[in-house]
Design an enzyme around this catalytic site. Structure first.
Site, short mmCIF file in Angstrom:
data_model
loop_
_atom_site.label_atom_id
_atom_site.label_comp_id
_atom_site.label_asym_id
_atom_site.label_seq_id
_atom_site.Cartn_x
_atom_site.Cartn_y
_atom_site.Cartn_z
N HIS A 149 -54.97 28.37 4.31
CA HIS A 149 -55.57 27.40 3.39
C HIS A 149 -54.88 27.43 2.03
O HIS A 149 -54.59 26.39 1.45
CB HIS A 149 -57.06 27.72 3.16
N LYS A 162 -72.54 24.88 11.59
CA LYS A 162 -72.04 26.25 11.74
C LYS A 162 -72.92 27.17 10.89
O LYS A 162 -73.48 26.73 9.89
CB LYS A 162 -70.60 26.35 11.20
P1 ADP Z 1 -63.08 22.73 9.07
O1 ADP Z 1 -64.38 23.32 9.53
O2 ADP Z 1 -63.23 21.47 8.27
O3 ADP Z 1 -62.01 22.62 10.13
P2 ADP Z 1 -61.56 24.94 7.99
O4 ADP Z 1 -61.91 25.77 6.80
O5 ADP Z 1 -61.49 25.63 9.31
O6 ADP Z 1 -62.61 23.76 7.98
O7 ADP Z 1 -60.18 24.21 7.76
C1 ADP Z 1 -59.97 23.30 6.71
C2 ADP Z 1 -58.63 22.63 6.87
O8 ADP Z 1 -57.59 23.60 6.74
C3 ADP Z 1 -58.40 21.99 8.24
O9 ADP Z 1 -57.65 20.80 8.05
C4 ADP Z 1 -57.59 23.02 9.00
O10 ADP Z 1 -56.79 22.41 10.00
C5 ADP Z 1 -56.75 23.57 7.88
N1 ADP Z 1 -56.27 24.93 8.17
C6 ADP Z 1 -57.01 25.99 8.54
N2 ADP Z 1 -56.22 27.08 8.74
C7 ADP Z 1 -54.96 26.68 8.48
C8 ADP Z 1 -53.68 27.31 8.53
N3 ADP Z 1 -53.56 28.59 8.92
N4 ADP Z 1 -52.59 26.58 8.20
C9 ADP Z 1 -52.73 25.28 7.84
N5 ADP Z 1 -53.89 24.62 7.79
C10 ADP Z 1 -55.00 25.30 8.10
#
Ligand code: ADP
Length: 161
Positions: free
Chosen positions: A17, A41
């Protein structure tokens, strides 16, 4: 001025992130990270804690702000005068869901575009869930997030036992 929102759960933020935020902050004038109150969640960290963690981790990037939000990403974008929603793409497994979301958001708000940033290769496998699972079994978290975040994960899991 082009403003982008980056919505997500961030439970908690990882290097994946933070990498997307840093790269987006170069391409856009302002990046508003939106931390979702997620009713479906059950998060490890409260939304206030997740905002706090992200604020600390991004404090050196002047054009990034972090806010909690509830509801639709397109509404959050509108409230922040953003023209762009940023999402990260790791692998094909992300693609179908992300495409569907982007298309839905286009129907809801044709004036707001979704921009995907592909993950940096070293973080392609990484998710908040993976980090929490490794933490649960006492594994080394140092490759997943900065120390202040991994310490918070360990403290939280320990406190819950
Ligand atoms: P959500 O529940 O909305 O998917 P997340 O916190 O899991 O929330 O992810 C938020 C965003 O960050 C999403 O677009 C996800 O694909 C992206 N993301 C999560 N981990 C990574 C990573 N390791 N590299 C790039 N993007 C990521």
């Amino acid at each position: 001025m082009v403003i982008a929102v980056y919505p997500g759960s961030f439970d908690p933020a990882t290097y994946g992130h933070l990498d997307v935020i840093r790269r987006a902050s170069v391409s856009f004038d302002k990046v508003v990270v939106g931390v979702l109150y997620n009713s479906t969640k059950s998060p490890l960290f409260s939304v206030e804690e997740r905002v706090n963690i992200l604020e600390k981790a991004t404090k050196d990037i002047p054009n990034v702000v972090v806010k909690p939000f509830n509801g639709l990403s397109v509404n959050f974008a509108r409230e922040n005068n953003a023209q762009v929603i940023i999402r990260g793409l790791r692998a094909v497994t992300d693609f179908e869901y992300e495409l569907q979301m982007a298309q839905t958001n286009r129907v809801l708000a044709p004036d707001i575009d979704t921009v995907f940033l592909t993950t940096s290769l070293e973080y392609a496998y990484l998710s908040s869930t993976i980090m929490k699972e490794v933490a649960l079994f006492g594994g080394d978290l140092s490759k997943f997030a900065p120390p202040e975040i991994t310490d918070a994960v360990k403290a939280k899991l320990y406190e819950e036992k």
